[in-house]
Design an enzyme around this catalytic site. Structure first.
Site, PDB file in Angstrom:
ATOM      1  N   TYR A 138       0.671  -1.291   0.090  1.00  0.00           N
ATOM      2  CA  TYR A 138       0.070  -0.020  -0.026  1.00  0.00           C
ATOM      3  C   TYR A 138       0.850   1.135  -0.092  1.00  0.00           C
ATOM      4  O   TYR A 138       0.321   2.115  -0.866  1.00  0.00           O
ATOM      5  CB  TYR A 138      -0.913  -0.005   1.235  1.00  0.00           C
ATOM      6  CG  TYR A 138      -2.032  -1.003   1.152  1.00  0.00           C
ATOM      7  CD1 TYR A 138      -3.264  -0.812   0.306  1.00  0.00           C
ATOM      8  CD2 TYR A 138      -1.833  -2.374   1.744  1.00  0.00           C
ATOM      9  CE1 TYR A 138      -4.009  -2.030   0.237  1.00  0.00           C
ATOM     10  CE2 TYR A 138      -2.814  -3.263   1.690  1.00  0.00           C
ATOM     11  CZ  TYR A 138      -4.007  -3.112   1.133  1.00  0.00           C
ATOM     12  OH  TYR A 138      -4.882  -3.997   0.753  1.00  0.00           O
ATOM     13  N   ASN A 161     -12.460   0.096  -5.405  1.00  0.00           N
ATOM     14  CA  ASN A 161     -12.238  -0.177  -6.798  1.00  0.00           C
ATOM     15  C   ASN A 161     -13.460  -0.794  -7.503  1.00  0.00           C
ATOM     16  O   ASN A 161     -13.958  -1.919  -7.160  1.00  0.00           O
ATOM     17  CB  ASN A 161     -11.163  -1.192  -7.048  1.00  0.00           C
ATOM     18  CG  ASN A 161     -10.536  -1.442  -8.348  1.00  0.00           C
ATOM     19  OD1 ASN A 161     -11.230  -0.938  -9.375  1.00  0.00           O
ATOM     20  ND2 ASN A 161      -9.821  -2.435  -8.730  1.00  0.00           N
ATOM     21  N   CYS A 169      -6.346  -4.520  -8.138  1.00  0.00           N
ATOM     22  CA  CYS A 169      -6.153  -4.185  -6.845  1.00  0.00           C
ATOM     23  C   CYS A 169      -5.735  -5.274  -6.035  1.00  0.00           C
ATOM     24  O   CYS A 169      -5.054  -5.069  -4.909  1.00  0.00           O
ATOM     25  CB  CYS A 169      -7.133  -3.287  -6.304  1.00  0.00           C
ATOM     26  SG  CYS A 169      -8.930  -4.377  -6.232  1.00  0.00           S
ATOM     27  N   HIS A 170      -5.959  -6.493  -6.427  1.00  0.00           N
ATOM     28  CA  HIS A 170      -5.733  -7.775  -5.602  1.00  0.00           C
ATOM     29  C   HIS A 170      -4.069  -7.808  -5.570  1.00  0.00           C
ATOM     30  O   HIS A 170      -3.480  -8.559  -4.652  1.00  0.00           O
ATOM     31  CB  HIS A 170      -6.295  -9.130  -6.258  1.00  0.00           C
ATOM     32  CG  HIS A 170      -5.796  -9.091  -7.725  1.00  0.00           C
ATOM     33  ND1 HIS A 170      -6.644  -8.523  -8.642  1.00  0.00           N
ATOM     34  CD2 HIS A 170      -4.691  -9.932  -8.369  1.00  0.00           C
ATOM     35  CE1 HIS A 170      -5.785  -9.199 -10.036  1.00  0.00           C
ATOM     36  NE2 HIS A 170      -4.882  -9.796  -9.682  1.00  0.00           N
ATOM     37  N   GLU A 196      -1.429 -16.317 -10.210  1.00  0.00           N
ATOM     38  CA  GLU A 196      -0.689 -15.449 -11.072  1.00  0.00           C
ATOM     39  C   GLU A 196       0.812 -15.784 -10.758  1.00  0.00           C
ATOM     40  O   GLU A 196       1.541 -15.660 -11.513  1.00  0.00           O
ATOM     41  CB  GLU A 196      -1.266 -14.078 -10.857  1.00  0.00           C
ATOM     42  CG  GLU A 196      -2.209 -13.210 -11.141  1.00  0.00           C
ATOM     43  CD  GLU A 196      -2.371 -11.778 -11.167  1.00  0.00           C
ATOM     44  OE1 GLU A 196      -1.319 -11.280 -10.594  1.00  0.00           O
ATOM     45  OE2 GLU A 196      -3.383 -11.360 -11.466  1.00  0.00           O
TER      46      GLU A 196
END
Length: 198
Positions: A138, A161, A169-170, A196
């Site tokens: 963050y 979001n 945003c993840h 991912e």
């Protein structure tokens, strides 16, 4: 004979709700009365509501966000002229399928950011720069968005979001590597980051 065919056609249209709905969508689109089209797609993180204006994708919502409530919010914020119209969402639905299938790392669809303003918009503009399979804290996102001390505001921007998954945003985590809050829930965030990282 023509009257009989017309009568049969009229009865089919009147009796088949799908035909009636398709006709309504086509008429609304042609007349410029379809302000927000929506559809839902299945995904590894549960059903996703997708909504788009003529400008682009405006909302992605998780099942836990209550799709009916989200549609009501869109009606209040954008327009009550909302219909299920899958054709407008087909490109993003296809790209989401490719993403969840491991074939796509970025999205290439028009986005409508009208639901995010100010610093929240600056945060959202930065998020696609976080590469697939990577994360940022963050604090890193706050610095990249031009306000290094606005760490909490970054958390709020990510939580609100309007386009999660597509605007990633993840990929924003706490400085200690823990997940932090996520609109889809911690398990959804874990699924996305694990997928991912593979």
């Amino acid at each position: 004979m023509t009257d009989i065919i017309f009568s049969q056609l009229a009865n089919e249209v009147l009796l088949d709700p799908r035909v009636m709905h398709e006709r309504l969508v086509a008429d609304a689109s042609r007349e410029g009365l379809l302000d927000v089209a929506y559809d839902t797609v299945d995904s590894p993180v549960g059903p996703l509501l997708l909504a788009a204006t003529e400008e682009g994708l405006v909302k992605v919502a998780f099942d836990r966000q209550d799709h009916d409530a989200v549609l009501a919010e869109l009606a209040a914020a954008i327009s009550p002229r909302i219909l299920r119209a899958p054709a407008r969402l087909e490109p993003v639905a296809r790209q989401l399928g490719e993403y969840f299938g491991g074939e796509r790392h970025t999205f290439d669809v028009p986005l409508d950011f009208r639901l995010a303003r100010g610093f929240r918009r600056a945060v959202l503009d930065h998020l696609p720069e976080i590469a697939y399979g990577r994360t940022e804290s963050y604090a890193q996102v706050a610095a990249a968005a031009g306000s290094p001390k606005a760490v909490r505001a970054v958390g709020t921007a990510c939580a609100l979001n309007p386009l999660p998954v597509v605007v990633p945003c993840h990929r924003v985590v706490r400085s200690d590597g823990s997940y932090g809050q996520y609109a889809g829930g911690e398990e959804a965030k874990r699924v996305l980051l694990t997928m991912e990282a593979a």
